[in-house]
Design a protein around this motif. Structure first.
Motif, PDB file in Angstrom:
ATOM      1  N   PHE A 195       0.831  -1.201   0.000  1.00 28.62           N
ATOM      2  CA  PHE A 195       0.000   0.000   0.000  1.00 28.62           C
ATOM      3  C   PHE A 195       0.867   1.253   0.000  1.00 28.62           C
ATOM      4  N   LYS A 196       1.913   1.207   0.823  1.00 33.71           N
ATOM      5  CA  LYS A 196       2.819   2.357   0.886  1.00 33.71           C
ATOM      6  C   LYS A 196       3.467   2.620  -0.458  1.00 33.71           C
ATOM      7  N   ASP A 197       3.838   1.535  -1.126  1.00 33.91           N
ATOM      8  CA  ASP A 197       4.457   1.699  -2.449  1.00 33.91           C
ATOM      9  C   ASP A 197       3.504   2.391  -3.415  1.00 33.91           C
ATOM     10  N   SER A 198       2.236   1.958  -3.376  1.00 31.79           N
ATOM     11  CA  SER A 198       1.264   2.556  -4.299  1.00 31.79           C
ATOM     12  C   SER A 198       1.081   4.034  -4.005  1.00 31.79           C
ATOM     13  N   VAL A 199       0.956   4.359  -2.715  1.00 31.18           N
ATOM     14  CA  VAL A 199       0.748   5.760  -2.347  1.00 31.18           C
ATOM     15  C   VAL A 199       1.960   6.592  -2.748  1.00 31.18           C
ATOM     16  N   MET A 200       3.128   6.000  -2.546  1.00 31.34           N
ATOM     17  CA  MET A 200       4.351   6.727  -2.888  1.00 31.34           C
ATOM     18  C   MET A 200       4.393   6.985  -4.396  1.00 31.34           C
ATOM     19  N   GLU A 201       4.059   5.945  -5.170  1.00 29.34           N
ATOM     20  CA  GLU A 201       4.015   6.107  -6.633  1.00 29.34           C
ATOM     21  C   GLU A 201       3.092   7.263  -7.003  1.00 29.34           C
ATOM     22  N   LEU A 202       1.922   7.278  -6.362  1.00 29.58           N
ATOM     23  CA  LEU A 202       0.943   8.317  -6.673  1.00 29.58           C
ATOM     24  C   LEU A 202       1.508   9.701  -6.349  1.00 29.58           C
ATOM     25  N   ILE A 203       2.138   9.815  -5.180  1.00 31.49           N
ATOM     26  CA  ILE A 203       2.647  11.127  -4.776  1.00 31.49           C
ATOM     27  C   ILE A 203       3.764  11.574  -5.708  1.00 31.49           C
ATOM     28  N   HIS A 204       4.632  10.643  -6.064  1.00 29.63           N
ATOM     29  CA  HIS A 204       5.722  11.006  -6.972  1.00 29.63           C
ATOM     30  C   HIS A 204       5.184  11.391  -8.346  1.00 29.63           C
ATOM     31  N   PHE A 205       4.170  10.651  -8.776  1.00 31.75           N
ATOM     32  CA  PHE A 205       3.587  10.941 -10.087  1.00 31.75           C
ATOM     33  C   PHE A 205       2.993  12.340 -10.107  1.00 31.75           C
ATOM     34  N   VAL A 206       2.227  12.672  -9.074  1.00 32.56           N
ATOM     35  CA  VAL A 206       1.612  13.999  -9.037  1.00 32.56           C
ATOM     36  C   VAL A 206       2.690  15.070  -8.898  1.00 32.56           C
ATOM     37  N   GLY A 207       3.735  14.753  -8.138  1.00 31.87           N
ATOM     38  CA  GLY A 207       4.852  15.687  -8.017  1.00 31.87           C
ATOM     39  C   GLY A 207       5.437  16.006  -9.381  1.00 31.87           C
ATOM     40  N   HIS A 208       5.609  14.952 -10.168  1.00 27.25           N
ATOM     41  CA  HIS A 208       6.156  15.126 -11.521  1.00 27.25           C
ATOM     42  C   HIS A 208       5.214  15.966 -12.385  1.00 27.25           C
ATOM     43  N   LEU A 209       3.926  15.616 -12.336  1.00 22.29           N
ATOM     44  CA  LEU A 209       2.932  16.362 -13.116  1.00 22.29           C
ATOM     45  C   LEU A 209       2.954  17.838 -12.736  1.00 22.29           C
ATOM     46  N   ALA A 210       2.957  18.091 -11.422  1.00 23.82           N
ATOM     47  CA  ALA A 210       2.866  19.466 -10.948  1.00 23.82           C
ATOM     48  C   ALA A 210       4.093  20.252 -11.367  1.00 23.82           C
ATOM     49  N   CYS A 211       5.256  19.609 -11.177  1.00 27.69           N
ATOM     50  CA  CYS A 211       6.535  20.233 -11.500  1.00 27.69           C
ATOM     51  C   CYS A 211       6.571  20.698 -12.954  1.00 27.69           C
ATOM     52  N   VAL A 212       6.354  19.735 -13.857  1.00 25.87           N
ATOM     53  CA  VAL A 212       6.456  20.058 -15.275  1.00 25.87           C
ATOM     54  C   VAL A 212       5.289  20.947 -15.706  1.00 25.87           C
ATOM     55  N   GLY A 213       4.113  20.684 -15.137  1.00 26.31           N
ATOM     56  CA  GLY A 213       2.951  21.484 -15.473  1.00 26.31           C
ATOM     57  C   GLY A 213       3.165  22.944 -15.120  1.00 26.31           C
ATOM     58  N   LEU A 214       3.723  23.193 -13.940  1.00 28.83           N
ATOM     59  CA  LEU A 214       3.972  24.574 -13.517  1.00 28.83           C
ATOM     60  C   LEU A 214       4.946  25.247 -14.476  1.00 28.83           C
ATOM     61  N   ARG A 215       5.912  24.477 -14.934  1.00 30.05           N
ATOM     62  CA  ARG A 215       6.888  25.031 -15.849  1.00 30.05           C
ATOM     63  C   ARG A 215       6.244  25.364 -17.188  1.00 30.05           C
ATOM     64  N   LEU A 216       5.430  24.433 -17.690  1.00 34.34           N
ATOM     65  CA  LEU A 216       4.803  24.649 -18.994  1.00 34.34           C
ATOM     66  C   LEU A 216       3.839  25.827 -18.949  1.00 34.34           C
ATOM     67  N   GLU A 217       3.154  25.987 -17.835  1.00 29.27           N
ATOM     68  CA  GLU A 217       2.131  27.020 -17.755  1.00 29.27           C
ATOM     69  C   GLU A 217       2.663  28.301 -17.126  1.00 29.27           C
ATOM     70  N   GLY A 218       3.984  28.410 -17.012  1.00 27.66           N
ATOM     71  CA  GLY A 218       4.554  29.624 -16.444  1.00 27.66           C
ATOM     72  C   GLY A 218       4.114  29.860 -15.009  1.00 27.66           C
ATOM     73  N   CYS A 219       4.157  28.795 -14.191  1.00 27.80           N
ATOM     74  CA  CYS A 219       3.797  28.878 -12.768  1.00 27.80           C
ATOM     75  C   CYS A 219       2.445  29.547 -12.570  1.00 27.80           C
ATOM     76  N   HIS A 220       1.477  29.120 -13.316  1.00 29.01           N
ATOM     77  CA  HIS A 220       0.142  29.703 -13.202  1.00 29.01           C
ATOM     78  C   HIS A 220      -0.386  29.536 -11.776  1.00 29.01           C
TER      79      HIS A 220
END
Lengths: 729, 184
Positions: free
Chosen positions: A506-531
């Protein structure tokens, strides 16, 4: 019958308009004319029916003008307004009895379009005629198809159930069996018998693995899993096509024209909950069926009470539900459960595997046939109904606080074909309901398709997806805190399935999810000029993440990536900085309590050095920038050489991001300066005015900042402020 | 054989050009109508049934920043034509300036093999694969919006990112077969 006549009336009226004349004197003549024509039409229809009732066996068909005229009359009425119950009975009796040979039988069957309901007796009689054996196989097939089409319009089904044995016997006829698969409506639990299953298995060994047989078997399996041990292959979509049907389009036309009149006709005979919905049941499979399937008159009620079974439709209150909990009979159409909150209560209370299996089967079918692979390639002419269906499903899932298995499998398939905008709120809602997926599968099933959608879609999709992911994480964490067993080893993923998952899984799954969203947020913020909107949704997510240990008891702490931390810290909106400060404060409390537990008990989780050093780094950056005015001072973060910074010609560059000069707080500093110092220029970077300024910021509602200062800079306020401030060079 | 090259011409300021290639011309026109309405930059839309593009217009054709192959899954021809057109593109385009857009993917009539073939094609070229609901105006608008997003990046209008970087994030991957719901 009367209803059919009144409908003819309105039909004829438009013909009357052909005599174009605006003179008022003609009016009464016209009305009389209309009246006369109407009566004529009625008469000829009545005559036609009378003819078919009385026609003698053996009357020749060829060259029989009477027969031809009467049949045309009936067809005309049927295709325009549908046939009344009595007319259906008469015509069905005529067709199945083959009084005039088999020739007209097919033609008559094709025009049997019910206007409201189909009487049960006539269907039973027709089945009886079927057993006589005079009828050729293709006519039998046609009849069965007709019964399937109008099945939901048959007013009661108790006697039909009684003759199910006869119907089943036709299974042995190979051609007939091909249409049989759709007979799921008739498969009531009580009817699944060992001998029938055996017969089917026998037949299968004779004919090989035919898709239609597998379908029937799989249905039996759904109703009585313990009887059918055969494994059913998972790919069975080609088993049958529901929509290829000679009556469907005509029936749609008839029912559309009849409109509400039909609905009221039905509501008279069946105790349907949603009257307007019931008329479309067969036309659109996404429409939730009304819960009308079982018993509906008084005599029946008596009988079923004696059998100690209470149909769910008769239960009107929660108290009744509690009383009859042990002897509830589920409706034949499981989709109807979704629309009734009592039924959902029942599903929730009773750990009834078979009910859920049947509901999932219905849902899976609805998704697959009508939505995912709709025959027209996705033209959403029924989008209103689909929308309602999805909303209802979402409501039901929120009520039960868990997703259905079949909607989960549907999503995995649909995400790979989604354009990112079709029913976006509903799909994202369903997505946030999916239960924990093992970390080995999660990437392939969910993350990969979502990633492709996320980076090619608009800002609003990005925000929506982040919100959905936040909800998903919340749901997972809540599941963990509710269902984690005492020994902290196994958690049951779902109250109704027996799939268990270890805590580390369960911890692995949650960690995967958090890392995935971290990645999305990181790159998304960059693409959208930190909207700032995207940033806000990102911080929402981390407000959940930072509290996993204390709030949800999950021994896991993941820090945000720098790509999230710095945009939030250097944001121009004060609220983002404030929320970041709050998040860091919660991290601190979680880490501290995890640390203290680690000391107390041996088996408490070990926080990795990495997490702690990341946290320390972020705190040092924040405190140095905001508080100590020592930007670029120390630490492993951004390192710039002194001479470069001097070259930049920024005066007092080390102060650029303190609470006064940080662009998010600058306006507050101005405001404070005007209020407190007035025109006099105080050196208010000194301890006393600094304390006042910080106090002032706190009174402006920056609670996150306040808590951050209290936990991470100085436990006592405001006396401590000066101490810290004195360390400043 | 005339190759279409991504860097043979100079770009115009605040302008992005997109080439929509579709053999059946179902979606092309409606998509173009939505695309040209973009106000933040000037969008040039070029339509073609297939590649190569005719030589005579070569002079006044702007630099193409993004090539979109629209494939209607319900027709075999559509896929074959797109596949044949691919070889008239300079390899430089496959560094993030090509994408595939698929319509009718939800139709029951589409054989799964064709869907897999399209996926394989997009994955082997490291290009994104978008799906579109071409039968509703909302679907077309949503598709146009997504294309614009990619177009802006590949035209270099979005700071901090490049076409290659974006395509690295969005490129199609081959999913291993997803199990259909089983009744166990």
């Amino acid at each position: 019958m009367a209803e059919a006549f009144s409908l003819i009336h309105s039909d004829r009226s438009c013909l009357g308009e052909q005599s174009v004349s605006s003179q008022s004197g003609n009016r009464s003549v016209r009305v009389a004319e209309k009246e006369r024509r109407k009566n004529e039409a009625e008469d000829s229809f009545v005559l036609a029916l009378k003819y078919f009732t009385d026609v003698e066996a053996g009357t020749p068909v060829t060259g029989n003008d009477d027969f031809e005229n009467h049949l045309v009359q009936v067809e005309k009425v049927a295709y325009s307004r549908g046939l009344a119950p009595e007319a259906i009975a008469t015509m069905l009796e005529f067709a199945m009895s083959s009084r005039m040979g088999n020739g007209p039988c097919v033609r008559v069957l094709k025009c049997l379009l019910p206007a409201s309901v189909v009487p049960q007796d006539c269907v039973v009689r027709a089945v009886a005629w079927l057993c006589v054996g005079k009828i050729p196989v293709n006519t039998k097939v046609l009849f069965v198809k007709w019964v399937l089409t109008v099945f939901d319009m048959i007013e009661a089904k108790d006697q039909l159930r009684a003759v199910y044995g006869f119907i089943f016997s036709f299974v042995t006829e190979e051609t007939l069996v091909r249409v049989w698969h759709g007979y799921n409506c008739l498969c009531f639990v009580v009817l699944v018998r060992v001998f029938r299953v055996r017969k089917l298995l026998e037949l299968q060994s004779k004919l090989g693995r035919q898709p239609f047989l597998l379908h029937l078997l799989s249905l039996y399996k759904v109703f009585c899993p313990e009887l059918v041990t055969l494994s059913v292959p998972s790919r069975m979509r080609s088993g049958f096509k529901n929509h290829v049907n000679p009556w469907k389009s005509a029936l749609i036309g008839v029912q559309k024209r009849n409109g509400l009149q039909v609905a009221s006709g039905i509501s008279l005979t069946v105790a349907s909950k949603e009257k307007t919905n019931s008329r479309k049941r067969k036309l659109c499979h996404l429409e939730l069926p009304a819960m009308n399937s079982v018993v509906n008159n008084e005599a029946k009620t008596e009988q079923s009470y004696s059998l100690k079974v209470v149909p769910l439709v008769q239960i009107n209150s929660f108290a009744q539900l509690l009383e009859n909990m042990h002897r509830i009979e589920l409706p034949a159409q499981m989709g109807s459960l979704l629309s009734s909150s009592l039924a959902l209560q029942y599903l929730d209370c009773v750990q009834d595997e078979s009910a859920l299996l049947r509901l999932n089967f219905w849902l899976g079918h609805a998704f697959q046939e009508e939505f995912l692979f709709s025959g027209d390639g996705g033209a959403c002419q029924n989008s209103e109904e689909t929308l309602q269906f999805l909303n209802r499903l979402l409501c039901a899932q929120n009520f039960l606080q868990e997703g259905f298995y079949s909607s989960e499998t549907f999503l995995y398939k649909f995400l790979t074909l989604w354009d990112g905008s079709l029913f976006r709120p509903q799909i994202l809602g369903l997505l946030s309901n999916i239960p924990v997926i093992p970390s080995s599968q999660i990437e392939r099933l969910v993350f990969e398709p979502l990633k492709q959608l996320y980076f090619t879609s608009s800002l609003f999709f990005k925000c929506g997806l982040l919100e959905c992911m936040t909800n998903m994480l919340l749901r997972w964490l809540t599941w963990h805190s509710v269902y984690a067993l005492e020994d902290d080893l196994d958690i049951s993923l779902n109250s109704h399935t027996s799939i268990n998952m270890t805590l580390s899984g369960f911890k692995d799954s949650v960690m995967e999810l958090i890392h995935f969203v971290g990645h999305l947020a990181c790159v998304g913020l960059r693409l959208e000029g930190c909207h700032s909107l995207l940033l806000s949704f990102t911080l929402d997510f981390y407000e959940t993440v930072c509290d996993t240990f204390l709030k949800y008891g999950l021994p896991l702490l993941v820090m945000p990536p720098p790509g999230v931390f710095y945009p939030a810290f250097l944001a121009t909106e004060t609220v983002s900085v404030d929320r970041l400060a709050f998040i860091m404060h919660r991290y601190k409390i979680n880490l501290a309590s995890a640390k203290s537990q680690e000391k107390l008990t041996e088996q408490a989780f070990h926080i990795s050095r990495q997490t702690i050093s990341e946290f320390n780094h972020y705190v040092v950056v924040m405190v140095n920038c905001l508080w100590n005015s020592k930007m670029f001072h120390t630490g492993p973060g951004v390192q710039l050489r002194e001479e470069l910074l001097v070259k930049s010609n920024v005066p007092q560059y080390w102060k650029r991001f303190d609470l006064i000069h940080h662009h998010a707080f600058m306006s507050y500093a101005f405001d404070f300066h005007n209020q407190v110092c007035g025109k006099k220029s105080h050196p208010w970077h000194h301890s006393k005015p600094w304390g006042w300024y910080v106090e002032y910021l706190f009174t402006m509602g920056f609670d996150g900042l306040k808590q951050f200062v209290q936990t991470l800079i100085s436990p006592q306020l405001p006396a401590g402020i000066t101490q810290n401030q004195n360390q400043q060079t | 054989m005339s190759l279409l090259k991504p860097f043979s011409k100079l770009p115009n300021i605040n302008t992005a050009s997109i080439l929509l290639v579709e053999s059946e011309e179902h979606l092309q026109q409606s998509l173009a109508d939505v695309l040209v309405e973009e106000s933040s930059i000037t969008v040039n839309v070029r339509l073609a049934k297939s590649l190569p593009l005719p030589k005579e217009n070569d002079k006044d054709r702007p630099r193409i920043d993004l090539v979109v192959f629209i494939i209607n899954l319900s027709s075999e021809q559509s896929f074959i034509s797109a596949e044949a057109s691919l070889k008239y593109l300079d390899p430089g385009y496959f560094l993030g300036k090509v994408c595939f857009m698929v319509t009718s993917a939800r139709s029951a009539a589409v054989p799964t093999e064709r869907m897999d073939a399209v996926r394989k094609l997009a994955a082997s070229l490291h290009s994104p694969l978008l799906f579109a609901e071409h039968q509703t105006s909302e679907g077309v608008a949503a598709a146009a919006e997504r294309l614009l997003g990619i177009l802006k990046v590949s035209a270099g209008v979005v700071p901090m990112t490049t076409a290659l970087y974006l395509s690295n994030l969005t490129r199609c991957t081959l999913p291993t077969d997803i199990e259909q719901p089983s009744f166990d």
